[in-house]
Scaffold this motif. Structure first.
Motif, PDB file in Angstrom:
ATOM      1  N   PRO A 194      -1.083   1.878   2.081  1.00 26.77           N
ATOM      2  CA  PRO A 194       0.294   1.194   1.546  1.00 26.77           C
ATOM      3  C   PRO A 194       0.727   2.049   0.328  1.00 26.77           C
ATOM      4  CG  PRO A 194      -0.999  -0.446   2.420  1.00 26.77           C
ATOM      5  CD  PRO A 194      -1.990   0.763   2.369  1.00 26.77           C
ATOM      6  N   ALA A 195      -0.116   2.212  -0.754  1.00 30.29           N
ATOM      7  CA  ALA A 195       0.263   2.696  -1.885  1.00 30.29           C
ATOM      8  C   ALA A 195       0.843   3.940  -1.952  1.00 30.29           C
ATOM      9  CB  ALA A 195      -0.902   2.738  -2.824  1.00 30.29           C
ATOM     10  N   THR A 196       0.086   4.890  -0.981  1.00 33.34           N
ATOM     11  CA  THR A 196       0.738   6.213  -0.721  1.00 33.34           C
ATOM     12  C   THR A 196       2.085   6.028  -0.249  1.00 33.34           C
ATOM     13  OG1 THR A 196      -1.565   6.906  -0.378  1.00 33.34           O
ATOM     14  CG2 THR A 196       0.154   8.427   0.138  1.00 33.34           C
ATOM     15  N   GLN A 197       2.360   5.219   0.955  1.00 35.17           N
ATOM     16  CA  GLN A 197       3.302   5.029   1.295  1.00 35.17           C
ATOM     17  C   GLN A 197       4.592   4.704   0.532  1.00 35.17           C
ATOM     18  OE1 GLN A 197       2.806   2.458   4.791  1.00 35.17           O
ATOM     19  NE2 GLN A 197       1.445   3.881   5.759  1.00 35.17           N
ATOM     20  N   GLU A 198       4.389   3.632  -0.286  1.00 36.40           N
ATOM     21  CA  GLU A 198       5.477   3.157  -1.321  1.00 36.40           C
ATOM     22  C   GLU A 198       5.717   4.301  -2.254  1.00 36.40           C
ATOM     23  OE1 GLU A 198       4.811   0.717  -5.503  1.00 36.40           O
ATOM     24  OE2 GLU A 198       3.778   0.097  -3.821  1.00 36.40           O
ATOM     25  N   VAL A 199       4.888   5.269  -2.617  1.00 38.92           N
ATOM     26  CA  VAL A 199       5.178   6.320  -3.680  1.00 38.92           C
ATOM     27  C   VAL A 199       5.745   7.442  -2.912  1.00 38.92           C
ATOM     28  CG1 VAL A 199       4.330   8.028  -5.004  1.00 38.92           C
ATOM     29  CG2 VAL A 199       3.332   5.596  -5.254  1.00 38.92           C
ATOM     30  N   PHE A 200       5.528   7.811  -1.703  1.00 42.31           N
ATOM     31  CA  PHE A 200       6.175   8.882  -0.856  1.00 42.31           C
ATOM     32  C   PHE A 200       7.430   8.351  -0.553  1.00 42.31           C
ATOM     33  CE2 PHE A 200       3.081  11.863   1.445  1.00 42.31           C
ATOM     34  CZ  PHE A 200       2.341  11.925   0.247  1.00 42.31           C
TER      35      PHE A 200
END
Length: 206
Positions: A194-200
């Motif tokens: 989720p953290a990566t998806q938020e930043v992407f």
């Protein structure tokens, strides 16, 4: 409160992802490299190197991904993203150093050649070697790391969002991930977080 200076799509993604992973309260300041914001007097007063990421902390300003990532992990120990033990810590620093000083520099020759040369022929020669050099870096990492499943073993660490950049550098040079199954699995695994998806999403990446 932490403040991250970043440019969309730059290596600052690693620090941005880690801040999201640990749930750190932070603000963002976009420094658009394509628009030359990194050369402005205002930004150079913060980081005379003229590069991102930059992290403003209560103690002062930090630059360079290896230092920023380790600082975030150490500041939020409850997240468990800093390896424990002298040898594990040294291995994590070694990987970060390789990504920073070898792989990232190899990639930078593609668009930042003016840091090292000014003759057009020299710039073209450097650019012609980028894909080969990045592929060599990927070969080394594919062979050197167990990626079982993460950079430091079974546990996700501050090295993982940094290692994620290797897959992006390969793709930017039209190099398929197929010959690097461990790096490909790592990239897929970190993109699923989720953290990566938020930043992407903020960076406009897929």
């Amino acid at each position: 409160m932490l403040k991250l200076y970043y440019s969309k799509g730059s290596s600052a993604i690693a620090a941005h992802v880690l801040l999201a992973e640990v749930g750190a309260a932070h603000t963002l300041v976009e420094i658009s490299i394509p628009k030359g914001a990194h050369t402005s007097d205002a930004f150079l007063a913060i980081n005379p190197k003229g590069r991102v990421p930059v992290l403003e902390t209560p103690q002062g300003v930090l630059t360079e991904n290896p230092a920023i990532l380790e600082y975030i992990a150490d500041t939020y120990p409850e997240a468990g993203l800093a390896p424990e033990g002298a040898f594990a810590k040294a291995k994590a620093r070694a990987l970060s150093a390789y990504l920073c000083a070898t792989a990232h520099v190899a990639f930078a020759h593609k668009q930042r050649g003016l840091r090292w040369a000014r003759e057009e022929s020299s710039l073209k020669d450097m650019q012609s070697k980028v894909a080969e050099n990045i592929r060599d870096c990927a070969v080394f990492l594919e062979n050197d790391l167990d990626l079982a499943p993460w950079a430091m073993g079974e546990s996700y660490s501050y090295c993982d969002p940094y290692l994620m950049l290797m897959a992006r550098w390969l793709k930017a040079n039209d190099i398929a991930l197929d010959p690097f199954p461990k790096l490909a699995r790592h990239f897929d695994a970190i993109k699923a977080r989720p953290a990566t998806q938020e930043v992407f999403a903020l960076h406009g990446l897929s």
